[in-house]
Design an enzyme around this catalytic site. Structure first.
Site, mmCIF file in Angstrom:
data_model
loop_
_atom_site.group_PDB
_atom_site.id
_atom_site.type_symbol
_atom_site.label_atom_id
_atom_site.label_comp_id
_atom_site.label_asym_id
_atom_site.label_seq_id
_atom_site.Cartn_x
_atom_site.Cartn_y
_atom_site.Cartn_z
ATOM 1 N N CYS A 1 0.832 -1.206 0.000
ATOM 2 C CA CYS A 1 0.000 0.000 0.000
ATOM 3 C C CYS A 1 0.864 1.253 0.000
ATOM 4 O O CYS A 1 1.789 1.373 0.802
ATOM 5 C CB CYS A 1 -0.908 0.001 1.224
ATOM 6 S SG CYS A 1 -1.961 1.467 1.334
ATOM 7 N N CYS B 1 -0.874 5.905 7.172
ATOM 8 C CA CYS B 1 -2.159 5.388 7.628
ATOM 9 C C CYS B 1 -1.953 4.462 8.819
ATOM 10 O O CYS B 1 -1.045 3.628 8.819
ATOM 11 C CB CYS B 1 -2.856 4.651 6.489
ATOM 12 S SG CYS B 1 -4.347 3.759 6.988
ATOM 13 N N CYS C 1 -2.711 -0.296 9.249
ATOM 14 C CA CYS C 1 -1.809 -1.455 9.238
ATOM 15 C C CYS C 1 -0.522 -1.112 9.980
ATOM 16 O O CYS C 1 -0.091 0.041 10.001
ATOM 17 C CB CYS C 1 -1.459 -1.863 7.802
ATOM 18 S SG CYS C 1 -2.834 -2.552 6.862
ATOM 19 N N CYS D 1 -7.101 1.201 -0.396
ATOM 20 C CA CYS D 1 -6.801 0.422 0.801
ATOM 21 C C CYS D 1 -6.812 -1.043 0.419
ATOM 22 O O CYS D 1 -7.832 -1.551 -0.063
ATOM 23 C CB CYS D 1 -7.829 0.691 1.906
ATOM 24 S SG CYS D 1 -7.565 -0.333 3.370
ATOM 25 N N GLN E 1 -17.301 -10.963 13.050
ATOM 26 C CA GLN E 1 -15.878 -10.991 12.724
ATOM 27 C C GLN E 1 -15.642 -10.301 11.379
ATOM 28 O O GLN E 1 -16.445 -10.436 10.452
ATOM 29 C CB GLN E 1 -15.368 -12.426 12.661
ATOM 30 C CG GLN E 1 -15.368 -13.135 14.007
ATOM 31 C CD GLN E 1 -14.267 -12.643 14.944
ATOM 32 O OE1 GLN E 1 -13.584 -11.657 14.691
ATOM 33 N NE2 GLN E 1 -14.099 -13.343 16.050
ATOM 34 N N PHE F 1 -20.607 -15.552 26.023
ATOM 35 C CA PHE F 1 -20.399 -14.399 25.150
ATOM 36 C C PHE F 1 -20.811 -14.807 23.729
ATOM 37 O O PHE F 1 -20.044 -14.657 22.779
ATOM 38 C CB PHE F 1 -18.941 -13.920 25.164
ATOM 39 C CG PHE F 1 -18.413 -13.579 26.531
ATOM 40 C CD1 PHE F 1 -18.577 -12.310 27.070
ATOM 41 C CD2 PHE F 1 -17.734 -14.525 27.283
ATOM 42 C CE1 PHE F 1 -18.077 -12.000 28.328
ATOM 43 C CE2 PHE F 1 -17.231 -14.225 28.543
ATOM 44 C CZ PHE F 1 -17.403 -12.955 29.067
ATOM 45 N N ASN G 1 -22.678 -17.052 16.454
ATOM 46 C CA ASN G 1 -21.631 -17.493 15.535
ATOM 47 C C ASN G 1 -21.150 -18.915 15.832
ATOM 48 O O ASN G 1 -20.892 -19.698 14.909
ATOM 49 C CB ASN G 1 -20.448 -16.519 15.606
ATOM 50 C CG ASN G 1 -19.390 -16.784 14.559
ATOM 51 O OD1 ASN G 1 -19.683 -16.829 13.374
ATOM 52 N ND2 ASN G 1 -18.144 -16.954 15.001
ATOM 53 N N GLU H 1 -25.259 -13.933 26.731
ATOM 54 C CA GLU H 1 -24.736 -12.685 26.177
ATOM 55 C C GLU H 1 -25.268 -11.530 27.018
ATOM 56 O O GLU H 1 -26.378 -11.612 27.560
ATOM 57 C CB GLU H 1 -25.171 -12.540 24.708
ATOM 58 C CG GLU H 1 -24.840 -11.235 24.037
ATOM 59 C CD GLU H 1 -23.356 -10.932 24.048
ATOM 60 O OE1 GLU H 1 -22.999 -9.834 24.513
ATOM 61 O OE2 GLU H 1 -22.572 -11.785 23.595
ATOM 62 N N CYS I 1 -9.332 -12.775 21.704
ATOM 63 C CA CYS I 1 -8.798 -11.706 20.856
ATOM 64 C C CYS I 1 -7.741 -10.892 21.594
ATOM 65 O O CYS I 1 -7.356 -9.820 21.136
ATOM 66 C CB CYS I 1 -9.924 -10.796 20.361
ATOM 67 S SG CYS I 1 -10.882 -10.021 21.670
#
Length: 462
Positions: free
Chosen positions: A96, A102, A105, A184, A293, A322, A327, A343, A418
């Protein structure tokens, strides 16, 4: 030629010839050079110089770099690489043209395989140093295409006359300014191609200075753009939006206040936002501001891996903590097991139940609304016995939940994380207090070219 007036002639010759002394010449400061050892959780190179830890933007493990510090503390410094003296074999030319400016990333200068290896090390280091645990097995990383994967994004918009008008894009690194982006490469191409047209569109609106954000949600059958409008749009604005939607094949939503104020503007007859889990015959509906996601291909692989580790069987009762909009809940239910999803958001639980009905699984699932960050042994015990459990918390982890597991806790837990630091913290409780064994752990490269580490781990009772 006229003679100068005597009053302007300095008759003191010594004073006329005298010159001020030259300032002392300061020796040039030697360049600051470091040998980079590893990457930290933000993608910065880590080095040690004279007893201090130096975190260096733009540096990769194995490199020798010259650096300049922009933040100094007694124990560490944060710096920018100013020259690469010896490049790592993993260094590549960023794809990029906006990389480095930016902030979307952090690792495009590293080969994708090196990025994955660095994330795996981050996970292992966190488990060892924070959790004091070691998995019996390191799973092969889950990975896919490093480009065009980002199906969810929040773009900022701002009128900046000095830069030619309206800007639409991600923020610059370490800045509140918006990057001047024309493309992008982590967004799908059809979204990237909209960056410049969106500049023109928003700049032409009557509230161009009152529309700070565009949220992007790519579905299987439509592309949604949510415009954050701080003031009502007028008739001319409405016409511009309709023309843009028809020309570019997008669906506009307007959001005047919080997420619950999002309403579809045009076209009203467009198909709903969905994503699919083809292996399980499931299609999930979602609204453009509900959490899903961002990387659909990796999400499919992650769900498959989680189900393989969990190994749900008909007749088992399994908890999905959660659970979001289902999903993992619905793929587990497809196996024939009974699933109880928990949840904290009533709106998400409502969506999860709708998805269960739409996929013919309502008889296999039940849902509860609870704040799992305030979980207690009494609350967990009140849900009854579970044979197995899946935990998929946000970055804060699930510390109160894992502390609340009693003697009748599930024999197997699959933990999707995560944040490797909170996974490691929770793993310490599961292993050292709750009697589980960490059978295995590995990463899922959900966000290529960023330092974000998604991971999955399996815990079992002896």
């Amino acid at each position: 030629m006229s003679q100068p007036s005597p009053a302007l002639v300095d008759t003191n010759l010594d004073a006329t010839l005298e010159t001020p002394p030259a300032p002392p010449v300061r020796p040039a400061r030697a360049p600051r050079i470091a040998q980079v050892e590893s990457l930290d959780h933000e993608g910065k190179g880590v080095a040690h110089v004279e007893g201090k830890t130096i975190f260096i933007d733009g540096a990769l493990p194995g490199e020798v770099v010259e650096y300049s510090s922009y933040r100094k503390k007694p124990a560490f410094e944060i710096a920018q690489a100013t020259r690469i003296i010896k490049a790592a074999s993993s260094r590549v030319v960023p794809r990029c043209p906006h990389f480095g400016v930016c902030g979307g990333c952090a690792l495009q200068h590293a080969d994708p395989s090196a990025q994955v290896a660095a994330k795996q090390r981050v996970l292992e280091d966190n488990l060892a140093h924070i959790g004091n645990v070691k998995p019996e097995e390191i799973y092969s990383p889950l990975q896919g295409s490093p480009w065009g994967y980002r199906h969810r994004a929040r773009l900022s918009a701002r009128l900046v006359p000095k830069k030619g008008g309206m800007l639409v894009g991600f923020h610059e690194k370490k800045s509140s300014y918006i990057a001047d982006m024309s493309e992008c490469h982590v967004l799908p191409k059809r979204v990237s191609d909209l960056l410049l047209p969106l500049r023109e569109l928003i700049g032409a609106l009557s509230i161009s200075d009152r529309m700070p954000q565009v949220e992007v949600a790519v579905g299987e059958r439509c592309l949604a753009l949510v415009l954050r409008v701080l003031e009502p749009i007028n008739g001319a604005d409405e016409e511009l939006l309709r023309r843009f939607a028809d020309s570019h094949g997008v669906v506009f939503y307007l959001q005047p206040k919080g997420p619950d104020t999002v309403t579809r503007f045009y076209p009203l007859d467009a198909p709903p936002l969905t994503y699919t889990l083809p292996e399980f015959g499931i299609e999930m509906n979602f609204s453009p501001t509900e959490f899903t996601q961002v990387n659909y291909p990796i999400n499919r692989v992650l769900v498959r891996k989680a189900l393989r580790l969990l190994d749900p069987q008909p007749g088992e009762r399994i908890a999905d903590m959660f659970c979001g909009l289902g999903n993992f809940t619905l793929p587990i239910a497809r196996s024939g097991a009974k699933v109880f999803g928990v949840e904290g958001s009533e709106a998400l639980v409502k969506r999860a139940f709708e998805n269960a009905q739409a996929n013919g699984l309502a008889s296999q699932v039940d849902y509860g609304v609870a704040n799992l960050f305030l979980g207690t042994p009494e609350i967990v015990a009140g849900w009854g016995h579970f044979d197995k459990m899946l935990i998929d918390p946000p970055r804060e982890g699930a510390i109160e939940l894992v502390k609340s597991l009693g003697p009748d806790s599930p024999k197997r837990i699959v933990y999707v994380s995560c944040n490797p630091a909170t996974l490691a913290r929770d793993a310490a409780v599961l292993v050292h207090q709750q009697g589980y064994v960490l059978r295995g752990a590995g990463i899922a490269n959900m966000f290529p070219h960023t330092a974000h580490v998604e991971s999955i781990a399996l815990f079992e009772r002896e």
